[in-house]
Design a protein around this motif. Structure first.
Motif, mmCIF file in Angstrom:
data_model
loop_
_atom_site.group_PDB
_atom_site.id
_atom_site.type_symbol
_atom_site.label_atom_id
_atom_site.label_comp_id
_atom_site.label_asym_id
_atom_site.label_seq_id
_atom_site.Cartn_x
_atom_site.Cartn_y
_atom_site.Cartn_z
ATOM 1 N N UNK A 32 -8.153 5.117 5.754
ATOM 2 C CA UNK A 32 -7.243 6.831 5.049
ATOM 3 C C UNK A 32 -6.948 6.839 3.763
ATOM 4 N N UNK A 33 -7.274 8.049 3.068
ATOM 5 C CA UNK A 33 -7.086 9.243 2.445
ATOM 6 C C UNK A 33 -8.269 8.658 1.079
ATOM 7 N N UNK A 34 -9.519 8.294 1.604
ATOM 8 C CA UNK A 34 -9.886 7.274 0.770
ATOM 9 C C UNK A 34 -10.049 6.401 0.359
ATOM 10 N N UNK A 35 -8.949 5.350 1.127
ATOM 11 C CA UNK A 35 -8.643 3.775 1.029
ATOM 12 C C UNK A 35 -8.987 3.388 1.504
ATOM 13 N N UNK A 36 -8.945 1.577 1.646
ATOM 14 C CA UNK A 36 -8.335 0.685 2.737
ATOM 15 C C UNK A 36 -6.946 0.527 2.370
ATOM 16 N N UNK A 37 -5.679 0.664 3.131
ATOM 17 C CA UNK A 37 -4.780 0.350 3.481
ATOM 18 C C UNK A 37 -4.492 -0.850 4.000
ATOM 19 N N UNK A 38 -4.317 -1.766 2.873
ATOM 20 C CA UNK A 38 -3.849 -3.115 3.127
ATOM 21 C C UNK A 38 -2.400 -2.915 3.946
ATOM 22 N N UNK A 39 -1.664 -4.138 4.810
ATOM 23 C CA UNK A 39 0.039 -4.119 4.937
ATOM 24 C C UNK A 39 0.647 -5.627 5.364
ATOM 25 N N UNK A 77 2.330 -3.563 1.463
ATOM 26 C CA UNK A 77 0.726 -2.571 1.610
ATOM 27 C C UNK A 77 1.303 -2.460 0.035
ATOM 28 N N UNK A 78 -0.068 -2.368 0.452
ATOM 29 C CA UNK A 78 -1.471 -1.467 -0.872
ATOM 30 C C UNK A 78 -2.346 -1.377 -0.035
ATOM 31 N N UNK A 79 -3.268 -0.456 -1.630
ATOM 32 C CA UNK A 79 -4.512 0.709 -1.624
ATOM 33 C C UNK A 79 -5.541 -0.318 -2.468
ATOM 34 N N UNK A 80 -6.919 0.134 -1.544
ATOM 35 C CA UNK A 80 -7.759 -0.463 -2.367
ATOM 36 C C UNK A 80 -8.828 1.089 -2.433
ATOM 37 N N UNK A 81 -9.187 1.506 -3.588
ATOM 38 C CA UNK A 81 -9.526 2.650 -3.253
ATOM 39 C C UNK A 81 -11.354 2.420 -3.177
ATOM 40 N N UNK A 82 -12.039 3.365 -2.213
ATOM 41 C CA UNK A 82 -12.882 3.708 -1.017
ATOM 42 C C UNK A 82 -14.211 3.005 -2.143
ATOM 43 N N UNK A 83 -14.295 4.347 -3.026
ATOM 44 C CA UNK A 83 -14.558 4.788 -4.078
ATOM 45 C C UNK A 83 -15.148 3.906 -5.161
ATOM 46 N N UNK A 84 -16.505 3.648 -6.230
ATOM 47 C CA UNK A 84 -16.141 2.844 -6.734
ATOM 48 C C UNK A 84 -15.317 3.824 -8.612
ATOM 49 N N UNK A 85 -14.757 4.248 -8.404
ATOM 50 C CA UNK A 85 -14.163 4.569 -9.658
ATOM 51 C C UNK A 85 -13.096 4.065 -9.775
#
Length: 108
Positions: free
Chosen positions: A37-44, A90-98
């Motif tokens: 969601x929100x352009x990221x993979x959220x890992x909890x 909880x962390x978020x990894x951006x899906x875009x390569x920036x």
């Protein structure tokens, strides 16, 4: 949305580090949730150990205990929360390569 090998590898690394810590340090069960969601993979990751981990400062001479240091450096956000039983990270990894801006940290 196409996902690069870098993003896939980063999510795998983050999941591995967080689940390994939960397995190693929590006395009871743990739970992993992945959400896109929100352009990221959220890992909890929730576990039954109430003590919040300490993210140590960079020390190239320290052997081991670099997992959270790595997770914080590759994630868009990093949060720790105490729960009625245990804690939730909880962390978020951006899906875009920036690589975007730095990491937002929050502990309760």
């Amino acid at each position: 949305m196409p996902v690069s090998e870098r993003v896939t590898g980063t999510v795998e690394l983050v999941v591995s580090e967080l689940v390994t810590n939960a397995r190693k340090y929590a006395p009871g069960p743990y739970l992993l949730v992945l959400e896109a969601c929100h352009g990221a993979v959220e890992v909890t990751v929730w576990d039954s150990e109430p003590t919040l981990p300490t993210v140590q400062s960079t020390d190239p001479h320290r052997i081991g205990q670099h997992g959270l240091e790595i997770v914080v450096s590759v994630c868009r956000s990093f949060e720790m929360h105490r729960e009625p039983v245990g804690k939730r990270i909880k962390v978020a990894v951006a899906l875009a390569d920036d690589w975007g801006a730095g990491v937002a940290r929050q502990a309760e």
